[in-house]
Design a protein around this motif. Structure first.
Motif, short mmCIF file in Angstrom:
data_model
loop_
_atom_site.label_atom_id
_atom_site.label_comp_id
_atom_site.label_asym_id
_atom_site.label_seq_id
_atom_site.Cartn_x
_atom_site.Cartn_y
_atom_site.Cartn_z
N VAL A 1 -14.11 -23.58 -4.45
CA VAL A 1 -14.11 -22.93 -3.13
C VAL A 1 -14.89 -21.61 -3.18
O VAL A 1 -15.73 -21.34 -2.32
CB VAL A 1 -12.67 -22.69 -2.64
N LEU A 2 -14.63 -20.80 -4.18
CA LEU A 2 -15.24 -19.46 -4.24
C LEU A 2 -16.74 -19.50 -4.49
O LEU A 2 -17.47 -18.63 -4.01
CB LEU A 2 -14.55 -18.61 -5.30
N THR A 3 -17.23 -20.49 -5.24
CA THR A 3 -18.67 -20.54 -5.53
C THR A 3 -19.51 -20.84 -4.31
O THR A 3 -20.73 -20.68 -4.34
CB THR A 3 -19.00 -21.57 -6.64
N GLN A 4 -18.89 -21.24 -3.22
CA GLN A 4 -19.63 -21.45 -1.97
C GLN A 4 -20.23 -20.14 -1.46
O GLN A 4 -21.27 -20.14 -0.80
CB GLN A 4 -18.72 -22.03 -0.89
N CYS B 1 -19.04 -10.46 -7.15
CA CYS B 1 -18.57 -11.26 -8.27
C CYS B 1 -17.04 -11.31 -8.28
O CYS B 1 -16.39 -10.28 -8.08
CB CYS B 1 -19.10 -10.64 -9.57
N VAL B 2 -16.50 -12.50 -8.52
CA VAL B 2 -15.05 -12.71 -8.54
C VAL B 2 -14.69 -13.37 -9.87
O VAL B 2 -15.33 -14.33 -10.29
CB VAL B 2 -14.61 -13.61 -7.36
N ALA C 1 -9.27 -21.97 3.40
CA ALA C 1 -9.39 -20.90 4.39
C ALA C 1 -8.63 -19.65 3.95
O ALA C 1 -9.13 -18.53 4.09
CB ALA C 1 -8.88 -21.38 5.74
N ASP C 2 -7.42 -19.83 3.41
CA ASP C 2 -6.63 -18.68 2.94
C ASP C 2 -7.31 -17.98 1.77
O ASP C 2 -7.33 -16.75 1.70
CB ASP C 2 -5.22 -19.11 2.53
N LEU C 3 -7.84 -18.77 0.84
CA LEU C 3 -8.51 -18.19 -0.33
C LEU C 3 -9.72 -17.38 0.09
O LEU C 3 -9.92 -16.24 -0.35
CB LEU C 3 -8.90 -19.30 -1.30
N LYS D 1 -6.84 -27.52 -13.66
CA LYS D 1 -6.86 -28.08 -12.30
C LYS D 1 -6.88 -26.96 -11.26
O LYS D 1 -7.68 -26.98 -10.32
CB LYS D 1 -5.65 -28.99 -12.10
N ASP D 2 -5.99 -25.97 -11.41
CA ASP D 2 -5.96 -24.85 -10.47
C ASP D 2 -7.26 -24.05 -10.53
O ASP D 2 -7.83 -23.69 -9.50
CB ASP D 2 -4.78 -23.91 -10.77
#
Length: 160
Positions: free
Chosen positions: A21-24, A4-5, A109-111, A13-14
């Motif tokens: 991206v993270l929910t992938q 979990c994050v 990719a960085d995230l 927006k951010d």
């Protein structure tokens, strides 16, 4: 269950781009409010990483990180900023309040790489600790206690 994050960012927006991206790959808790973030972290024992982007004020982000660490001391907090190099970031990182400071915008990719770098070593360590228990054979015990030499182990017949 995926790790979990928490994404704590007042700019919609951010926050939306980070969550997308993270929910992938991860379960994501998102909010723009510090008090709500504290409640989410309390309610989700699996939360091990927080991205904390609080606009222009480095002091606000450090205060949020401090509050999150009170609720969950092992939580890794990564500050997100558009203005790097603030003295408060360096001080908070030195004190262990922040695991890192990243400049927005972050590429996908960085995230994901930053998230993996924090979460995967924790998961690997947990797995290693669980699997480290084992039983020693009689020969291993004899060797550890000095009852037999390495040369003697090579010539011993197998135990039946």
């Amino acid at each position: 269950m995926s790790p979990c994050v928490l994404v704590l960012c007042p700019h919609a927006k951010d926050r939306t781009s980070l969550v997308r991206v993270l929910t992938q790959r991860y379960t994501v808790l998102d909010t723009g409010d510090v008090d709500k973030a504290l409640g989410l972290v309390r309610a989700c024992p699996g939360c091990r990483l927080a991205y904390c982007g609080l606009g222009r004020s480095a002091e606000d982000a450090v205060a949020a990180a401090r509050a999150l660490k009170v609720v969950r001391p092992a939580l890794s907090v990564i500050a997100l900023t558009r203005q790097p190099g603030h003295a408060a970031w360096r001080e908070a990182t030195g004190q262990g309040l922040l695991a890192a400071v990243r400049t927005l915008p972050l590429s996908e990719a960085d995230l994901l790489a930053q998230t993996r770098a924090i979460l995967i070593p924790q998961a690997a360590m947990t797995g290693r600790m669980r699997s480290s228990c084992g039983l020693l054979t009689r020969e291993e015990i004899d060797f550890l206690l000095g009852r037999v030499s390495l040369a003697g182990l090579a010539t011993c017949p197998p135990v039946q």
